[in-house]
Scaffold this motif. Structure first.
Motif, short mmCIF file in Angstrom:
data_model
loop_
_atom_site.label_atom_id
_atom_site.label_comp_id
_atom_site.label_asym_id
_atom_site.label_seq_id
_atom_site.Cartn_x
_atom_site.Cartn_y
_atom_site.Cartn_z
N ALA A 1 0.85 -1.19 0.00
CA ALA A 1 0.00 0.00 0.00
C ALA A 1 0.88 1.24 0.00
O ALA A 1 2.05 1.18 0.38
N SER A 2 0.30 2.35 -0.41
CA SER A 2 1.06 3.60 -0.38
C SER A 2 0.13 4.76 -0.07
O SER A 2 -1.09 4.69 -0.30
N THR A 3 0.71 5.82 0.50
CA THR A 3 -0.01 7.07 0.72
C THR A 3 0.89 8.22 0.31
O THR A 3 2.11 8.11 0.33
N ARG A 4 0.25 9.33 0.00
CA ARG A 4 1.04 10.49 -0.41
C ARG A 4 1.69 11.15 0.79
O ARG A 4 2.83 11.56 0.74
N GLY A 5 0.93 11.25 1.89
CA GLY A 5 1.45 11.92 3.08
C GLY A 5 1.36 11.02 4.28
O GLY A 5 0.86 9.89 4.21
N ASP A 6 1.80 11.53 5.39
CA ASP A 6 1.81 10.72 6.60
C ASP A 6 0.73 11.14 7.59
O ASP A 6 0.72 10.69 8.72
N ARG A 7 -0.19 11.97 7.13
CA ARG A 7 -1.24 12.38 8.04
C ARG A 7 -2.14 11.18 8.33
O ARG A 7 -2.35 10.32 7.47
N ARG A 8 -2.66 11.16 9.55
CA ARG A 8 -3.43 9.99 9.96
C ARG A 8 -4.69 9.82 9.12
O ARG A 8 -5.21 8.72 9.03
N GLU A 9 -5.16 10.92 8.53
CA GLU A 9 -6.37 10.79 7.73
C GLU A 9 -6.09 10.38 6.29
O GLU A 9 -7.01 10.18 5.52
N SER A 10 -4.81 10.22 5.96
CA SER A 10 -4.47 9.82 4.60
C SER A 10 -5.01 8.43 4.30
O SER A 10 -4.86 7.51 5.10
N SER A 11 -5.61 8.29 3.13
CA SER A 11 -6.12 6.98 2.71
C SER A 11 -5.00 6.18 2.10
O SER A 11 -4.23 6.68 1.30
N GLN A 12 -4.91 4.93 2.50
CA GLN A 12 -3.92 4.05 1.93
C GLN A 12 -4.50 3.36 0.69
O GLN A 12 -5.63 2.89 0.72
N TYR A 13 -3.72 3.31 -0.36
CA TYR A 13 -4.13 2.67 -1.60
C TYR A 13 -3.38 1.35 -1.72
O TYR A 13 -2.15 1.33 -1.65
N PHE A 14 -4.16 0.29 -1.91
CA PHE A 14 -3.60 -1.05 -1.88
C PHE A 14 -3.44 -1.63 -3.28
O PHE A 14 -4.24 -1.36 -4.18
N GLY A 15 -2.42 -2.46 -3.43
CA GLY A 15 -2.26 -3.24 -4.65
C GLY A 15 -3.13 -4.48 -4.61
O GLY A 15 -3.78 -4.77 -3.60
N PRO A 16 -3.12 -5.27 -5.70
CA PRO A 16 -3.97 -6.46 -5.79
C PRO A 16 -3.47 -7.64 -4.98
O PRO A 16 -4.19 -8.62 -4.81
N GLY A 17 -2.23 -7.56 -4.50
CA GLY A 17 -1.70 -8.62 -3.66
C GLY A 17 -0.88 -9.65 -4.41
O GLY A 17 -1.03 -9.83 -5.63
N THR A 18 0.01 -10.30 -3.68
CA THR A 18 0.75 -11.46 -4.17
C THR A 18 0.42 -12.62 -3.24
O THR A 18 0.60 -12.52 -2.03
N ARG A 19 -0.06 -13.70 -3.85
CA ARG A 19 -0.35 -14.88 -3.04
C ARG A 19 0.92 -15.71 -2.95
O ARG A 19 1.43 -16.20 -3.97
N LEU A 20 1.46 -15.85 -1.74
CA LEU A 20 2.67 -16.65 -1.51
C LEU A 20 2.27 -18.00 -0.94
O LEU A 20 1.57 -18.06 0.07
N THR A 21 2.72 -19.05 -1.60
CA THR A 21 2.48 -20.41 -1.13
C THR A 21 3.83 -21.05 -0.84
O THR A 21 4.67 -21.16 -1.74
N VAL A 22 4.02 -21.45 0.41
CA VAL A 22 5.27 -22.10 0.81
C VAL A 22 5.00 -23.58 1.02
O VAL A 22 4.13 -23.96 1.81
N LEU A 23 5.74 -24.41 0.28
CA LEU A 23 5.51 -25.87 0.33
C LEU A 23 6.55 -26.55 1.21
O LEU A 23 7.67 -26.06 1.34
#
Lengths: 114, 115
Positions: free
Chosen positions: B93-115
């Motif tokens: 995730a990323s945000t432009r600023g560090d203010r507590r009200e900043s919305s975090q924008y998330f990526g679609p994710g990486t599914r990690l499978t450990v065998l």
């Protein structure tokens, strides 16, 4: 310490009916509250947030949420559900000064039945 | 609309192997985060990163984990020696600023499978 509870794992609602997804929180200071939605194979998408001001917050896709300080709740609502609203919904909170990380609830799966 | 992107979408690895998960945050954002979601459980914070330094980390983020911004665009999470319990969906995730009200924008994710 902060925490978020989403008491319902699953919510089913008929298309066109109003929907509510519940969230309660626990923080030591003033809460900043967020709702995110997760569609299959997609990341978390921001819906809305409460920072301060009006207790009723309007967000994306016709969703709104009501902040209730006395009940420590931040329920997500929509007046008329669409089938396309079916997804996983997460409530999150941030409260510690200077802390940017979010604390998430366990998620509620919303299914809108045609 | 700009998005956070993540590669690969799915990574399968053997226990004890090193993995690197990659993220490209939104271009004018300055604060970066990794979260993970074990199947059926809540999304958990791992680490936040700003100005080429870790700013916060959770107790999950032990010595097996490291983060790096090797160039101007990528933000990586490395797991040095994977364990079975590292199997999860990892979100950047990323945000432009560090203010507590900043919305975090998330990526679609990486599914990690450990065998």
């Amino acid at each position: 310490a902060q925490s978020v509870a989403q008491p319902e794992d699953q919510v089913n609602v008929a298309e066109g009916n109003p929907l509510t997804v519940k969230c309660t929180y626990s923080v030591s200071g003033n809460p900043y509250l967020f709702w995110y939605v997760q569609y299959p194979n997609r990341g978390l998408q921001f819906l809305l947030k409460y920072i301060t001001g009006d207790n009723l917050v309007k967000g994306s896709y016709g969703f709104e949420a009501e902040f209730n300080k006395s009940q420590t709740s931040f329920h997500l609502k929509k007046p008329s559900a669409l089938v396309s609203d079916s997804a996983l919904y997460f409530c999150a909170v941030r409260d510690a000064p200077g802390a940017n990380n979010l604390f998430f609830g366990t998620g509620t799966r919303l299914t809108v039945i045609p | 609309e700009p998005e956070v992107t993540q590669t690969p979408s799915h990574q399968v690895t053997q226990m004890g192997q090193e993995v690197i998960l990659r993220c490209v945050p939104i271009s004018n954002h300055l604060y970066f985060y990794w979260y993970r979601q074990i199947l059926g459980q809540k999304v958990e914070f791992l680490v936040s990163f700003y100005n080429n330094e870790i700013s916060e980390k959770s107790e999950i983020f032990d010595d097996q984990f490291s983060v790096e911004r090797p160039d101007g665009s990528n933000f990586t999470l490395k797991i040095r020696s994977t364990k079975l319990e590292d199997s999860a969906m990892y979100f950047c995730a990323s945000t432009r600023g560090d203010r507590r009200e900043s919305s975090q924008y998330f990526g679609p994710g990486t599914r990690l499978t450990v065998l």
